[in-house]
Write a protein that holds these residues in place. Structure first.
Motif, PDB file in Angstrom:
ATOM      1  N   SER A  25       0.830  -1.200   0.000  1.00 50.26           N
ATOM      2  CA  SER A  25       0.000   0.000   0.000  1.00 50.26           C
ATOM      3  C   SER A  25       0.871   1.259   0.000  1.00 50.26           C
ATOM      4  CB  SER A  25      -0.936  -0.003   1.210  1.00 50.26           C
ATOM      5  OG  SER A  25      -1.781   1.108   1.174  1.00 50.26           O
ATOM      6  N   GLU A  26       1.891   1.278   0.832  1.00 48.19           N
ATOM      7  CA  GLU A  26       2.806   2.432   0.856  1.00 48.19           C
ATOM      8  C   GLU A  26       3.500   2.581  -0.501  1.00 48.19           C
ATOM      9  OE1 GLU A  26       3.136   4.739   3.170  1.00 48.19           O
ATOM     10  OE2 GLU A  26       1.978   3.786   4.763  1.00 48.19           O
ATOM     11  N   ALA A  27       3.943   1.471  -1.066  1.00 49.27           N
ATOM     12  CA  ALA A  27       4.632   1.510  -2.360  1.00 49.27           C
ATOM     13  C   ALA A  27       3.686   1.972  -3.473  1.00 49.27           C
ATOM     14  CB  ALA A  27       5.216   0.142  -2.684  1.00 49.27           C
ATOM     15  N   HIS A  28       2.415   1.648  -3.353  1.00 45.41           N
ATOM     16  CA  HIS A  28       1.424   2.039  -4.357  1.00 45.41           C
ATOM     17  C   HIS A  28       1.397   3.554  -4.560  1.00 45.41           C
ATOM     18  CE1 HIS A  28      -2.378   2.144  -6.569  1.00 45.41           C
ATOM     19  NE2 HIS A  28      -2.780   3.071  -5.719  1.00 45.41           N
ATOM     20  N   TRP A  29       1.663   4.297  -3.495  1.00 42.58           N
ATOM     21  CA  TRP A  29       1.617   5.759  -3.586  1.00 42.58           C
ATOM     22  C   TRP A  29       2.927   6.344  -4.107  1.00 42.58           C
ATOM     23  CZ3 TRP A  29      -3.079   7.025  -3.860  1.00 42.58           C
ATOM     24  CH2 TRP A  29      -4.047   6.395  -3.094  1.00 42.58           C
ATOM     25  N   GLY A  30       3.847   5.503  -4.536  1.00 42.50           N
ATOM     26  CA  GLY A  30       5.054   5.984  -5.195  1.00 42.50           C
ATOM     27  C   GLY A  30       6.231   6.273  -4.292  1.00 42.50           C
ATOM     28  N   PHE A  31       6.182   5.817  -3.048  1.00 42.93           N
ATOM     29  CA  PHE A  31       7.311   6.050  -2.161  1.00 42.93           C
ATOM     30  C   PHE A  31       8.496   5.191  -2.594  1.00 42.93           C
ATOM     31  CE2 PHE A  31       3.684   7.246   0.586  1.00 42.93           C
ATOM     32  CZ  PHE A  31       4.032   8.577   0.756  1.00 42.93           C
ATOM     33  N   ASP A  32       9.699   5.733  -2.436  1.00 39.24           N
ATOM     34  CA  ASP A  32      10.901   5.058  -2.920  1.00 39.24           C
ATOM     35  C   ASP A  32      11.344   3.927  -1.986  1.00 39.24           C
ATOM     36  OD1 ASP A  32      12.209   6.293  -0.756  1.00 39.24           O
ATOM     37  OD2 ASP A  32      13.117   7.836  -2.004  1.00 39.24           O
ATOM     38  N   ASP A  33      12.377   3.206  -2.422  1.00 44.37           N
ATOM     39  CA  ASP A  33      12.867   2.049  -1.667  1.00 44.37           C
ATOM     40  C   ASP A  33      13.333   2.425  -0.260  1.00 44.37           C
ATOM     41  OD1 ASP A  33      12.318   0.407  -3.804  1.00 44.37           O
ATOM     42  OD2 ASP A  33      14.386   0.369  -4.543  1.00 44.37           O
ATOM     43  N   TYR A  34      13.995   3.584  -0.124  1.00 47.51           N
ATOM     44  CA  TYR A  34      14.450   4.025   1.197  1.00 47.51           C
ATOM     45  C   TYR A  34      13.255   4.211   2.130  1.00 47.51           C
ATOM     46  CZ  TYR A  34      16.058   6.983   4.969  1.00 47.51           C
ATOM     47  OH  TYR A  34      16.305   7.495   6.211  1.00 47.51           O
ATOM     48  N   PHE A  35      12.206   4.853   1.637  1.00 46.26           N
ATOM     49  CA  PHE A  35      11.007   5.072   2.445  1.00 46.26           C
ATOM     50  C   PHE A  35      10.419   3.727   2.877  1.00 46.26           C
ATOM     51  CE2 PHE A  35       6.568   5.598   3.316  1.00 46.26           C
ATOM     52  CZ  PHE A  35       6.459   6.816   3.951  1.00 46.26           C
ATOM     53  N   ILE A  36      10.264   2.809   1.941  1.00 50.33           N
ATOM     54  CA  ILE A  36       9.656   1.503   2.242  1.00 50.33           C
ATOM     55  C   ILE A  36      10.521   0.731   3.238  1.00 50.33           C
ATOM     56  CG2 ILE A  36       8.932  -0.715   1.277  1.00 50.33           C
ATOM     57  CD1 ILE A  36       7.110   1.708   0.565  1.00 50.33           C
ATOM     58  N   LYS A  37      11.830   0.763   3.056  1.00 49.49           N
ATOM     59  CA  LYS A  37      12.727   0.063   3.980  1.00 49.49           C
ATOM     60  C   LYS A  37      12.595   0.642   5.390  1.00 49.49           C
ATOM     61  CE  LYS A  37      17.604  -1.216   4.523  1.00 49.49           C
ATOM     62  NZ  LYS A  37      18.065  -0.593   5.745  1.00 49.49           N
ATOM     63  N   THR A  38      12.599   1.958   5.505  1.00 52.49           N
ATOM     64  CA  THR A  38      12.476   2.612   6.808  1.00 52.49           C
ATOM     65  C   THR A  38      11.101   2.344   7.421  1.00 52.49           C
ATOM     66  OG1 THR A  38      14.005   4.317   6.069  1.00 52.49           O
ATOM     67  CG2 THR A  38      12.721   4.798   8.051  1.00 52.49           C
ATOM     68  N   PHE A  39      10.062   2.421   6.606  1.00 54.63           N
ATOM     69  CA  PHE A  39       8.710   2.105   7.080  1.00 54.63           C
ATOM     70  C   PHE A  39       8.680   0.699   7.669  1.00 54.63           C
ATOM     71  CE2 PHE A  39       4.702  -0.076   6.149  1.00 54.63           C
ATOM     72  CZ  PHE A  39       3.837   0.659   6.931  1.00 54.63           C
ATOM     73  N   ASN A  40       9.229  -0.265   6.949  1.00 55.30           N
ATOM     74  CA  ASN A  40       9.216  -1.651   7.432  1.00 55.30           C
ATOM     75  C   ASN A  40       9.999  -1.824   8.725  1.00 55.30           C
ATOM     76  OD1 ASN A  40       7.514  -2.980   5.632  1.00 55.30           O
ATOM     77  ND2 ASN A  40       9.125  -3.124   4.106  1.00 55.30           N
ATOM     78  N   GLU A  41      11.092  -1.114   8.860  1.00 60.19           N
ATOM     79  CA  GLU A  41      11.925  -1.249  10.049  1.00 60.19           C
ATOM     80  C   GLU A  41      11.331  -0.552  11.272  1.00 60.19           C
ATOM     81  OE1 GLU A  41      15.680   0.344   8.812  1.00 60.19           O
ATOM     82  OE2 GLU A  41      16.215  -1.456   7.671  1.00 60.19           O
ATOM     83  N   LYS A  42      10.704   0.609  11.082  1.00 64.09           N
ATOM     84  CA  LYS A  42      10.282   1.418  12.221  1.00 64.09           C
ATOM     85  C   LYS A  42       8.785   1.494  12.451  1.00 64.09           C
ATOM     86  CE  LYS A  42      14.248   4.480  12.137  1.00 64.09           C
ATOM     87  NZ  LYS A  42      14.717   5.860  12.094  1.00 64.09           N
ATOM     88  N   TYR A  43       7.986   1.328  11.388  1.00 64.38           N
ATOM     89  CA  TYR A  43       6.569   1.652  11.523  1.00 64.38           C
ATOM     90  C   TYR A  43       5.607   0.538  11.137  1.00 64.38           C
ATOM     91  CZ  TYR A  43       8.508   6.246  12.101  1.00 64.38           C
ATOM     92  OH  TYR A  43       9.242   7.294  12.555  1.00 64.38           O
TER      93      TYR A  43
END
Length: 154
Positions: A25-43
């Motif tokens: 879902s986060e990736a669907h909105w166009g967030f980059d790999d760094y954002f997705i990696k950080t999201f997975n690690e922290k949120y």
């Protein structure tokens, strides 16, 4: 005969599927790999969060259509997770999930829900009755993100 979805409490065995759904879902909105990696690690969703807070799945047979989870305090809650599987966006499922969450909160005596969201989702939440009442700064990438709240009439 049309099959109806239902809601159930999330179990530990659902964790990987829910984390994947949130990531997609986060990736669907166009967030980059760094954002997705950080999201997975922290949120992203954790077992600890599931054990301490309500997390509900919208389910159709064995297919998870979406899920919501809140951090609950006495009369106020923070919406931490509200995701619909990207292949089911624009089907009206989000509204059903919102109604379920609000009903659950009413039964718990929660009077207010606060949350941040991406700019792309603001319109959905406003249609549900939430009000944008400020901005926050994303701890992932430093951009401004909308802060919303929803008053529950109990």
């Amino acid at each position: 005969m049309k099959k109806e979805f239902d809601f159930r409490k999330a179990k530990e065995s659902d964790l990987l599927r829910l984390r994947t759904l949130a990531e997609h879902s986060e990736a669907h909105w166009g967030f980059d790999d760094y954002f997705i990696k950080t999201f997975n690690e922290k949120y992203n969703l954790t077992v600890e969060f599931m054990k301490s807070n309500p997390v509900f799945i919208m389910n159709l047979e064995d297919e998870i259509l979406g899920f919501w989870g809140i951090f609950q305090s006495k009369e106020c809650a923070e919406l931490e997770f509200f995701y619909i599987d990207v292949k089911h966006l624009k089907e009206g499922l989000g509204k059903h999930m919102w109604v379920h969450m609000i009903s659950w909160c009413e039964n718990q005596g929660i009077k207010k829900i606060e949350f941040v969201t991406s700019q792309q989702a603001v319109g959905f939440y406003e249609k549900c009755g939430a009000v944008q009442d400020g901005k926050s700064i994303s701890t992932i990438d430093g951009r401004e993100i909308p802060h919303l709240s929803f008053e529950i009439m109990v």
